[in-house]
Design a protein around this motif. Structure first.
Motif, PDB file in Angstrom:
ATOM      1  N   ALA A  13       0.815  -1.222   0.000  1.00 48.01           N
ATOM      2  CA  ALA A  13       0.000   0.000   0.000  1.00 48.01           C
ATOM      3  C   ALA A  13       0.850   1.275   0.000  1.00 48.01           C
ATOM      4  N   HIS A  14       2.070   1.189   0.597  1.00 43.10           N
ATOM      5  CA  HIS A  14       2.920   2.377   0.732  1.00 43.10           C
ATOM      6  C   HIS A  14       3.623   2.743  -0.582  1.00 43.10           C
ATOM      7  N   SER A  15       3.590   1.873  -1.583  1.00 40.65           N
ATOM      8  CA  SER A  15       4.451   2.067  -2.758  1.00 40.65           C
ATOM      9  C   SER A  15       4.102   3.334  -3.532  1.00 40.65           C
ATOM     10  N   LYS A  16       5.145   4.083  -3.888  1.00 41.02           N
ATOM     11  CA  LYS A  16       4.956   5.295  -4.693  1.00 41.02           C
ATOM     12  C   LYS A  16       5.069   5.001  -6.186  1.00 41.02           C
ATOM     13  N   SER A  17       5.354   3.729  -6.538  1.00 40.81           N
ATOM     14  CA  SER A  17       5.606   3.418  -7.951  1.00 40.81           C
ATOM     15  C   SER A  17       4.435   3.775  -8.872  1.00 40.81           C
ATOM     16  N   PRO A  18       3.162   3.541  -8.477  1.00 38.67           N
ATOM     17  CA  PRO A  18       2.068   3.908  -9.392  1.00 38.67           C
ATOM     18  C   PRO A  18       2.072   5.396  -9.740  1.00 38.67           C
ATOM     19  N   GLU A  19       2.324   6.240  -8.730  1.00 34.30           N
ATOM     20  CA  GLU A  19       2.386   7.696  -8.958  1.00 34.30           C
ATOM     21  C   GLU A  19       3.519   8.045  -9.927  1.00 34.30           C
ATOM     22  N   ILE A  20       4.658   7.390  -9.721  1.00 37.97           N
ATOM     23  CA  ILE A  20       5.846   7.684 -10.540  1.00 37.97           C
ATOM     24  C   ILE A  20       5.597   7.270 -11.991  1.00 37.97           C
ATOM     25  N   HIS A  21       5.093   6.059 -12.184  1.00 34.75           N
ATOM     26  CA  HIS A  21       4.883   5.576 -13.557  1.00 34.75           C
ATOM     27  C   HIS A  21       3.749   6.320 -14.256  1.00 34.75           C
ATOM     28  N   ALA A  22       2.738   6.740 -13.505  1.00 33.06           N
ATOM     29  CA  ALA A  22       1.661   7.538 -14.109  1.00 33.06           C
ATOM     30  C   ALA A  22       2.234   8.867 -14.610  1.00 33.06           C
ATOM     31  N   ALA A  23       3.131   9.450 -13.827  1.00 33.26           N
ATOM     32  CA  ALA A  23       3.752  10.718 -14.241  1.00 33.26           C
ATOM     33  C   ALA A  23       4.632  10.506 -15.477  1.00 33.26           C
ATOM     34  N   PHE A  24       5.397   9.410 -15.497  1.00 33.88           N
ATOM     35  CA  PHE A  24       6.228   9.109 -16.678  1.00 33.88           C
ATOM     36  C   PHE A  24       5.332   8.932 -17.912  1.00 33.88           C
ATOM     37  N   ALA A  25       4.214   8.206 -17.744  1.00 33.32           N
ATOM     38  CA  ALA A  25       3.332   7.924 -18.889  1.00 33.32           C
ATOM     39  C   ALA A  25       2.719   9.224 -19.425  1.00 33.32           C
ATOM     40  N   ARG A  26       2.298  10.095 -18.518  1.00 34.68           N
ATOM     41  CA  ARG A  26       1.735  11.399 -18.951  1.00 34.68           C
ATOM     42  C   ARG A  26       2.770  12.185 -19.742  1.00 34.68           C
ATOM     43  N   ALA A  27       3.992  12.219 -19.204  1.00 35.99           N
ATOM     44  CA  ALA A  27       5.025  13.054 -19.826  1.00 35.99           C
ATOM     45  C   ALA A  27       5.484  12.511 -21.175  1.00 35.99           C
ATOM     46  N   THR A  28       5.435  11.196 -21.352  1.00 29.66           N
ATOM     47  CA  THR A  28       5.956  10.603 -22.588  1.00 29.66           C
ATOM     48  C   THR A  28       4.840  10.239 -23.563  1.00 29.66           C
ATOM     49  N   GLY A  29       3.571  10.359 -23.128  1.00 26.40           N
ATOM     50  CA  GLY A  29       2.441  10.016 -24.005  1.00 26.40           C
ATOM     51  C   GLY A  29       2.268   8.516 -24.191  1.00 26.40           C
ATOM     52  N   GLU A  30       2.841   7.702 -23.295  1.00 25.68           N
ATOM     53  CA  GLU A  30       2.686   6.244 -23.389  1.00 25.68           C
ATOM     54  C   GLU A  30       1.316   5.845 -22.820  1.00 25.68           C
TER      55      GLU A  30
END
Ligand code: NDP
Length: 270
Positions: A13-30
Motif C-alpha cells: 500500500a505504501h508504494s509510490k511506484s504507481p504515482e511515478i509511472h503515471a507521471a512518466f506515462a503522462r510526460a511521454t504520451g505512453e
C-alpha cells in the motif's frame, strides 16, 4: 489498447511506484496503466500468472519477492544474475525476462542528481541484504577505489566479498578500516524500526556524502547522525526510487522519461 503494468509486493500500500509511472506515462504520451498488487506471502508465482493471463505486460517486484522473481524469470539480464535479484519483469509471449534496475538507479541518482563522482573514491556500503547485493555490480562499474561492506551479521558481508572479489572488502561495524570514506551508503533497513547501524569509528572524509537508500522518515535518524558525525552532505533514497523506476519504464517502453520533474513532484508532496 492500454498496456497493463503493476508493482507487486507484501506489503504494497505504501508504494509510490504507481504515482511515478503515471507521471512518466503522462510526460511521454505512453498508453499504460500501472497499479499495486498485494501478493500473499506464499502466492507470488500464482499472482504473477493471473496478472499475465489477464494481459499484464510487466511488473516491478518489491519486498519480499525479489528472489522469487529471480527464480521465476526464464531469462535474466547479466546485472540481475550478479545481484541474484530481479525487480523488473517483462512478459513477452512465453518468455519472462528478469532484470534489476536498483543499481543503475542508485548510480544515476548519485551521479546525475547529486553530482557525486564514484571513480577513484572510497565507498562504505552499510548492510549486506538484498539491496546491498543488488547495487554492488553497478557501483563497481562506476570505478571506485574500493567498496567496504559493513554488516551486523559479518558472514553476509564476507559472502559479498567472496562473490565480488578484491574491490569489495568485508568489515564489521567495529572493525572498519581507519581511512575515511567519500561516500557512505546506508543499505540497511534499520531506519524503518527507528534504529541506526552502530558504526564505531568516524567514517566521513572531508566533503563526504552520506546516502540512505531508505527515504522519508525512515532515513531521518541515519542522516541526522551522519551530519553530526561530519558528513558534508546527506541525501535519502527518493532519487534512487525514481531513477530505478525510469530504467524499468525504459525496459518496458523503450522510452527514457525525464526524472527531474517527477522527483520534484514527490519532494513537494513529502
Ligand atoms: P534486507 O532485509 O534484504 O536486508 C536488511 C539489511 O539491514 C541487512 O543487512 C540487515 O543486517 C540490516 N539491518 C536491519 N536492521 C538492522 C539494525 N537494527 N542494525 C543494523 N543493521 C540492520 O532488506 P533490503 O536489502 O531489501 O533493503 C534495505 C533497505 O533499502 C530498505 O530500507 C529498503 O526500503 C531500501 N531500498 C530502497 C530502494 C530505493 O529505490 N530507494 C530500493 C531497494 C531497497 P543483518 O544481515 O545483520 O540482518
Amino acid at each position: 489498447m492500454t498496456d497493463r503494468y503493476a508493482v507487486i509486493g507484501n506489503p504494497i500500500a505504501h508504494s509510490k511506484s504507481p504515482e511515478i509511472h503515471a507521471a512518466f506515462a503522462r510526460a511521454t504520451g505512453e498508453d499504460l496503466e500501472y497499479t499495486r498488487i498485494l501478493a500473499p506471502l506464499e502466492g507470488f508465482a500464482a499472482t504473477v500468472a493471473a496478472f499475465r493471463a489477464a494481459g499484464g505486460r510487466g511488473l516491478n517486484v518489491t519486498l519480499p519477492f525479489k528472489g522469487d522473481a529471480y527464480r521465476l524469470a526464464t531469462e535474466r539480464a547479466e546485472r540481475a544474475r550478479a545481484a541474484e535479484a530481479v525487480n523488473t519483469l517483462r512478459f513477452e509471449g512465453t518468455r519472462i525476462v528478469g532484470d534489476t534496475t536498483d543499481g543503475v538507479g542508485l548510480v544515476r541518482d548519485l551521479g546525475d542528481n547529486l553530482g557525486v563522482t564514484l571513480a577513484g573514491r572510497r565507498v562504505l556500503l552499510v548492510g549486506a541484504g538484498g539491496a546491498a547485493r543488488s547495487v554492488i555490480p553497478a557501483l563497481l562499474e562506476a570505478g571506485p577505489e574500493a567498496i567496504v561492506v559493513a554488516n551486523r551479521t559479518a558472514g553476509r558481508a564476507a559472502e559479498l566479498e567472496r562473490q565480488f572479489g578484491e574491490r569489495v572488502q568485508a568489515a564489521g561495524f567495529g572493525t572498519l578500516p581507519r581511512r575515511p570514506f567519500d561516500v557512505v551508503i546506508n543499505a540497511t533497513s534499520a531506519g524503518h524500526a527507528g534504529e541506526l547501524p552502530p558504526l564505531e569509528r568516524p567514517v566521513f572524509a572531508a566533503d563526504a556524502l552520506a546516502y540512505d537508500m531508505t527515504y522519508g522518515k525512515g532515513a531521518e535518524a541515519f542522516l541526522a547522525a551522519a551530519r553530526a558525525a561530519g558528513a558534508a552532505r546527506v541525501a535519502d533514497g527518493l532519487g534512487m526510487l525514481v531513477e530505478q523506476a525510469a530504467e524499468s519504464f525504459f525496459l518496458w517502453r523503450g522510452v527514457r522519461p525525464d526524472t527531474a520533474p517527477v522527483l520534484a513532484m514527490l519532494r513537494a508532496a513529502a
